[in-house]
Design an enzyme around this catalytic site. Structure first.
Site, PDB file in Angstrom:
ATOM      1  N   ARG A  83     -13.632  -0.199   9.048  1.00  0.00           N
ATOM      2  CA  ARG A  83     -12.765   0.459   7.825  1.00  0.00           C
ATOM      3  C   ARG A  83     -13.061  -0.490   6.345  1.00  0.00           C
ATOM      4  O   ARG A  83     -13.138  -1.734   6.281  1.00  0.00           O
ATOM      5  CB  ARG A  83     -11.350  -0.562   8.331  1.00  0.00           C
ATOM      6  CG  ARG A  83     -10.237   0.027   7.088  1.00  0.00           C
ATOM      7  CD  ARG A  83      -8.927  -0.209   7.644  1.00  0.00           C
ATOM      8  NE  ARG A  83      -8.068  -0.483   6.192  1.00  0.00           N
ATOM      9  CZ  ARG A  83      -7.383  -1.088   5.820  1.00  0.00           C
ATOM     10  NH1 ARG A  83      -7.084  -2.201   6.437  1.00  0.00           N
ATOM     11  NH2 ARG A  83      -6.576  -1.015   4.771  1.00  0.00           N
ATOM     12  N   HIS A 127      -7.055   0.394  -1.996  1.00  0.00           N
ATOM     13  CA  HIS A 127      -6.936  -0.922  -1.769  1.00  0.00           C
ATOM     14  C   HIS A 127      -6.784  -1.630  -2.777  1.00  0.00           C
ATOM     15  O   HIS A 127      -7.683  -2.492  -3.033  1.00  0.00           O
ATOM     16  CB  HIS A 127      -7.876  -1.308  -0.784  1.00  0.00           C
ATOM     17  CG  HIS A 127      -7.661  -2.649   0.095  1.00  0.00           C
ATOM     18  ND1 HIS A 127      -7.732  -2.556   1.489  1.00  0.00           N
ATOM     19  CD2 HIS A 127      -7.274  -4.025  -0.215  1.00  0.00           C
ATOM     20  CE1 HIS A 127      -7.460  -3.663   2.060  1.00  0.00           C
ATOM     21  NE2 HIS A 127      -6.901  -4.493   0.873  1.00  0.00           N
ATOM     22  N   GLU A 172      -1.268  -1.379   2.142  1.00  0.00           N
ATOM     23  CA  GLU A 172      -0.133  -2.277   1.850  1.00  0.00           C
ATOM     24  C   GLU A 172       0.425  -1.777   0.515  1.00  0.00           C
ATOM     25  O   GLU A 172       0.598  -2.703  -0.473  1.00  0.00           O
ATOM     26  CB  GLU A 172      -0.697  -3.478   1.777  1.00  0.00           C
ATOM     27  CG  GLU A 172      -1.062  -4.014   3.215  1.00  0.00           C
ATOM     28  CD  GLU A 172      -1.223  -5.537   3.295  1.00  0.00           C
ATOM     29  OE1 GLU A 172      -1.359  -6.084   2.261  1.00  0.00           O
ATOM     30  OE2 GLU A 172      -1.491  -5.992   4.520  1.00  0.00           O
ATOM     31  N   ASN A 294      -0.891  -3.589   9.244  1.00  0.00           N
ATOM     32  CA  ASN A 294      -1.607  -4.626   9.055  1.00  0.00           C
ATOM     33  C   ASN A 294      -0.522  -5.653   9.393  1.00  0.00           C
ATOM     34  O   ASN A 294       0.584  -5.916   8.892  1.00  0.00           O
ATOM     35  CB  ASN A 294      -1.991  -4.813   7.472  1.00  0.00           C
ATOM     36  CG  ASN A 294      -2.864  -4.083   6.981  1.00  0.00           C
ATOM     37  OD1 ASN A 294      -3.459  -3.234   7.890  1.00  0.00           O
ATOM     38  ND2 ASN A 294      -3.142  -3.971   5.818  1.00  0.00           N
ATOM     39  N   TYR A 296       0.090  -9.992  10.022  1.00  0.00           N
ATOM     40  CA  TYR A 296      -0.379 -11.374   9.831  1.00  0.00           C
ATOM     41  C   TYR A 296       0.556 -12.337  10.401  1.00  0.00           C
ATOM     42  O   TYR A 296       0.244 -13.250  11.081  1.00  0.00           O
ATOM     43  CB  TYR A 296      -0.747 -11.608   8.402  1.00  0.00           C
ATOM     44  CG  TYR A 296      -1.852 -11.133   7.864  1.00  0.00           C
ATOM     45  CD1 TYR A 296      -3.117 -11.632   8.253  1.00  0.00           C
ATOM     46  CD2 TYR A 296      -1.699  -9.719   7.456  1.00  0.00           C
ATOM     47  CE1 TYR A 296      -4.338 -10.938   7.890  1.00  0.00           C
ATOM     48  CE2 TYR A 296      -3.094  -9.121   7.172  1.00  0.00           C
ATOM     49  CZ  TYR A 296      -4.247  -9.819   7.326  1.00  0.00           C
ATOM     50  OH  TYR A 296      -5.394  -9.138   7.104  1.00  0.00           O
ATOM     51  N   GLU A 381      -5.174  -4.207  10.365  1.00  0.00           N
ATOM     52  CA  GLU A 381      -5.477  -5.613  10.051  1.00  0.00           C
ATOM     53  C   GLU A 381      -4.943  -6.556  10.836  1.00  0.00           C
ATOM     54  O   GLU A 381      -3.672  -6.566  10.896  1.00  0.00           O
ATOM     55  CB  GLU A 381      -5.439  -5.850   8.598  1.00  0.00           C
ATOM     56  CG  GLU A 381      -6.200  -5.279   7.447  1.00  0.00           C
ATOM     57  CD  GLU A 381      -5.971  -5.719   5.978  1.00  0.00           C
ATOM     58  OE1 GLU A 381      -5.341  -6.796   5.624  1.00  0.00           O
ATOM     59  OE2 GLU A 381      -6.197  -4.752   5.020  1.00  0.00           O
TER      60      GLU A 381
HETATM   61  C1  GBH Z   1      -3.810  -8.369   3.384  1.00  0.00           C
HETATM   62  O1  GBH Z   1      -2.508  -8.775   2.763  1.00  0.00           O
HETATM   63  C2  GBH Z   1      -4.675  -7.473   2.625  1.00  0.00           C
HETATM   64  O2  GBH Z   1      -4.750  -6.228   2.836  1.00  0.00           O
HETATM   65  C3  GBH Z   1      -6.274  -7.973   2.469  1.00  0.00           C
HETATM   66  O3  GBH Z   1      -6.651  -7.251   1.452  1.00  0.00           O
HETATM   67  C4  GBH Z   1      -6.070  -9.621   2.263  1.00  0.00           C
HETATM   68  O4  GBH Z   1      -7.464  -9.915   2.183  1.00  0.00           O
HETATM   69  C5  GBH Z   1      -5.719 -10.014   3.857  1.00  0.00           C
HETATM   70  O5  GBH Z   1      -4.322  -9.329   4.209  1.00  0.00           O
HETATM   71  C6  GBH Z   1      -5.418 -11.391   3.740  1.00  0.00           C
HETATM   72  O6  GBH Z   1      -4.695 -11.937   2.836  1.00  0.00           O
HETATM   73  O7  GBH Z   1       3.757 -17.447   3.904  1.00  0.00           O
HETATM   74  O8  GBH Z   1       3.161 -17.463   6.168  1.00  0.00           O
HETATM   75  O9  GBH Z   1       4.824 -15.838   5.562  1.00  0.00           O
HETATM   76  C7  GBH Z   1      -1.826  -9.768   3.464  1.00  0.00           C
HETATM   77  C8  GBH Z   1      -0.358  -9.691   3.245  1.00  0.00           C
HETATM   78  C9  GBH Z   1       1.514 -10.842   2.871  1.00  0.00           C
HETATM   79  C10 GBH Z   1       0.215 -11.388   4.593  1.00  0.00           C
HETATM   80  C11 GBH Z   1       2.216 -12.258   2.822  1.00  0.00           C
HETATM   81  C12 GBH Z   1       0.882 -13.066   4.497  1.00  0.00           C
HETATM   82  C13 GBH Z   1       2.763 -14.136   3.783  1.00  0.00           C
HETATM   83  C14 GBH Z   1       2.449 -15.386   4.677  1.00  0.00           C
HETATM   84  N1  GBH Z   1       0.278 -10.848   3.379  1.00  0.00           N
HETATM   85  N2  GBH Z   1       2.046 -12.855   4.185  1.00  0.00           N
HETATM   86  S1  GBH Z   1       3.593 -16.566   5.038  1.00  0.00           S
END
Ligand code: GBH
Length: 468
Positions: A83, A127, A172, A294, A296, A381
Site C-alpha cells: 500500500r 494521503h 484518515e 488504521n 493504533y 495500518e
Molecule cells: C497514521 O495516523 C497515518 O496514516 C500515517 O501516515 C502515520 O505515519 C502513522 O499513522 C503513524 O502516526 O495519544 O496514544 O492516544 C495515525 C493516527 C491518531 C494514531 C492519534 C495515534 C494518538 C495516540 N493517530 N493517535 S495516543
C-alpha cells in the site's frame, strides 16, 4: 540473554492479504522533480516551528529515486501487497487543470516493478498531500476540492487501471479534519476547531465521487482507510460518559457511518455541514468492496477539567491552560472532551499505549454496530515507533496485534488483510524523522536501508503462513 521462543501465530486463511504501507509525502522526497506541484505539507513544513525536529519532507527516504531497491525489500519480505500513495500534486500539479505525464510515469514504473516482483500494488489516492494551489482556494473546506479529487482519481485510474486491482480513496480524513483544519498541528495548519467540520464532509464527498470515478473505469475492489480505535470512558459519571460519546462520535462514527450507513450519526452535527447533505450522503454511501481500518490504540476519554487529564502530571498552571498533550498533539482546553493517560500497558517511544486486545474489541464492536452493512475489513495500518534495529518491542507489538486480529476473526468478523505501518522509517509528519515506524531502518545521512529484526521476523511469519 536467551529470548524465549515465541509460540507460532495462529493460521490465517490462505487468501489472507499480507502487506505493508507507506505514503508519498512520507517517503518520496524529490518534491521539485519532474513537474511536481507543491503540496500543503511542503508549505507547512517550511514554516518555522511546525516540525518538531526542524526537518521537512524534501528528501524523506528518497524513494522516488530508490523505489527499485524498496521493491526489492518488499519482494524479499514476502508480502503479497504494498500500500503506497499517489501524490496528487505530482499528477495534477495545481490540483486542477493540466495533468503532469512525468508524474504519472513514476507510478507507472512503480506498479510495473511491483508486479514484476509479485507484489500487488494498492494505491491510496489521497494521503494528506493536497495541492497547495487548491488549498489557497479553501482546500477541503470547499466543495470544489471534492470534485477536483474525483477528476484526479479518474486520471490515475485511466493510467494505472489496466494493472491495479485494489484502490483506496482516502487515508484518515479524521486526522486531516482534526489535526489539519481543527487544531492546526498538521498541514494546512488551520485552527478552526468545530469550523473544521466542512473539511470532513468534503473529504467524504470526495471519497464517494472518487468511488464513482473508479467504478466508471471498471474498478471492482475499492476501499477507504479510516482511523479508528475504541473509546474508553474515564468513569461512569454522566459528564465523562457524554464526553467519551462525543469523542467517539467525532473520531469514529462521523467517518464510518456516512460511508457504511449513508447517514451522519448526529442531527445537530449534520446541520453544521455545507451543501445538499442528504443528496451528498447518497454519493458518500456508494458501496465500497471492503472497509479499511488504521488501528493504533484505544483512547480513554473524560470530561475536560484538570483531573487525570493526559500529560498534566507535572504541569504548571500556565502549561495546563495551553491544553493537554495527546500522543504528541496539544489539545486546547476548550474542547468538550479530554483524553486521559491509559495506565497499566507498555508504551511505544511515541508514548502510545500498546493494547492489542483493543483491536479485537474494535472489530467486534464494528460488527455489532453495523452488522451486515459492514463489508469485509482490511487493517490498512497497524504499527509502532521504536528506536534501533534489534526491535524486539516491535516484534512483540505485531505478534500481539496479529493474535488479537485472529481472535476477532474467530469471533466472526470478516477480515481479509493486514498491512503493517510501515515498510521503512519515514517522515512522521509534525514529529519529523524522530519517530521510527519502519520494519526497515533508514539512515538519513546516507539513505541506506537496513532491515530490522522485525523485518526478519515478519519474513518468517509470512513463510510459515504460506506453508500448509
Ligand atoms: C497514521 O495516523 C497515518 O496514516 C500515517 O501516515 C502515520 O505515519 C502513522 O499513522 C503513524 O502516526 O495519544 O496514544 O492516544 C495515525 C493516527 C491518531 C494514531 C492519534 C495515534 C494518538 C495516540 N493517530 N493517535 S495516543
Amino acid at each position: 540473554t536467551t529470548e524465549p521462543v515465541p509460540a507460532p501465530l495462529p493460521r490465517f486463511p490462505r487468501d489472507f492479504l499480507w502487506g505493508v504501507s507507506t505514503s508519498a509525502p512520507q517517503i518520496e522526497g524529490a518534491v521539485e522533480e519532474d513537474g511536481r506541484g507543491r503540496s500543503v505539507w511542503d508549505v507547512f513544513a517550511a514554516g518555522a516551528g511546525r516540525i518538531k525536529d526542524g526537518s521537512d519532507p524534501r528528501v524523506a527516504t528518497d524513494h522516488y529515486h530508490r523505489y527499485r531497491e524498496d521493491v526489492g525489500l518488499l519482494r524479499e519480505l514476502g508480502v503479497g501487497a504494498y500500500r503506497f500513495s499517489v501524490a496528487w500534486p505530482r499528477v495534477v500539479p495545481d490540483g486542477d487543470g493540466a495533468v503532469n505525464g512525468a508524474g504519472l510515469d513514476f507510478y507507472d514504473r512503480l506498479v510495473d516493478a511491483l508486479l514484476a516482483a509479485g507484489v500487488a500494488p494498492v494505491p491510496t489516492l489521497f494521503h494528506w498531500d493536497t495541492p497547495q494551489a487548491l488549498e489557497e482556494r479553501g482546500g477541503w473546506l470547499r466543495r470544489e476540492t471534492a470534485e477536483r479529487f474525483a477528476a484526479y482519481a479518474d486520471v490515475v485510474a485511466g493510467r494505472l487501471g489496466d494493472r491495479v486491482e485494489r484502490w483506496i480513496t482516502l487515508n484518515e480524513p479524521a486526522e486531516v479534519t482534526l489535526l489539519g483544519y481543527g487544531l492546526g498541528q498538521h498541514a494546512p495548519g488551520r485552527q478552526l476547531l468545530f469550523g473544521a467540520l466542512p473539511a470532513a464532509h468534503h473529504q467524504l464527498l470526495g471519497h464517494g465521487l472518487a468511488v464513482q470515478a473508479l467504478r466508471a473505469r471498471g474498478a471492482t475492489d475499492i476501499g477507504i482507510a479510516n482511523s479508528h480505535g475504541p473509546t474508553w470512558t474515564a468513569s461512569a459519571s454522566e459528564a465523562d460518559t457524554e464526553a467519551a460519546g462525543l469523542y467517539d462520535l467525532l473520531l469514529n462514527r462521523l467517518f464510518a457511518e456516512p460511508v457504511l450507513l449513508g447517514r451522519y450519526p448526529d442531527e445537530e452535527l449534520a446541520a453544521l455541514l455545507p451543501g445538499p447533505v442528504a443528496e451528498d450522503l447518497k454519493v458518500i454511501a456508494e458501496p465500497v468492496d471492503w472497509y479499511g481500518i488504521n488501528y493504533y490504540q484505544p483512547t480513554l476519554v473524560g470530561a475536560p477539567g484538570t483531573e487525570g487529564a493526559a500529560g498534566t502530571d507535572e504541569i504548571t498552571g500556565a502549561e495546563e491552560a495551553a491544553g493537554t498533550d495527546f500522543g504528541g498533539i496539544r489539545l486546547p482546553p476548550e474542547l468538550p472532551f479530554a483524553p486521559r493517560e491509559i495506565e497499566g500497558y507498555p508504551r511505544t517511544d511515541f508514548g502510545w499505549p500498546v493494547v492489542p486486545e483493543a483491536l479485537t474489541e474494535l472489530l467486534v464492536s464494528f460488527r455489532e454496530r453495523y452488522g451486515d452493512r459492514l463489508p469485509p475489513v482490511v487493517i490498512t495500518e497497524n504499527g509502532c515507533s521504536y528506536e534501533g534495529t534489534e526491535d524486539r518491542e516491535r516484534i512483540a507489538f505485531l505478534d500481539g496485534h496479529l493474535r488479537a486480529l485472529h481472535a476477532a476473526m474467530a469471533a466472526g468478523v470478516d477480515v481479509r488483510g493486514y498491512f503493517v505501518w510501515s515498510l521503512m522509517d519515514n517522515f512522521e509528519w509534525a514529529e519529523g524523522y524522530a519517530r521510527r515506524f519502519g520494519l526497515v531502518h533508514v539512515d538519513y545521512a546516507t539513505l541506506e536501508r537496513t532491515p530490522k529484526a522485525s523485518y526478519r521476523w515478519l519474513q518468517g511469519v509470512l513463510r510459515e503462513q504460506a506453508r500448509g
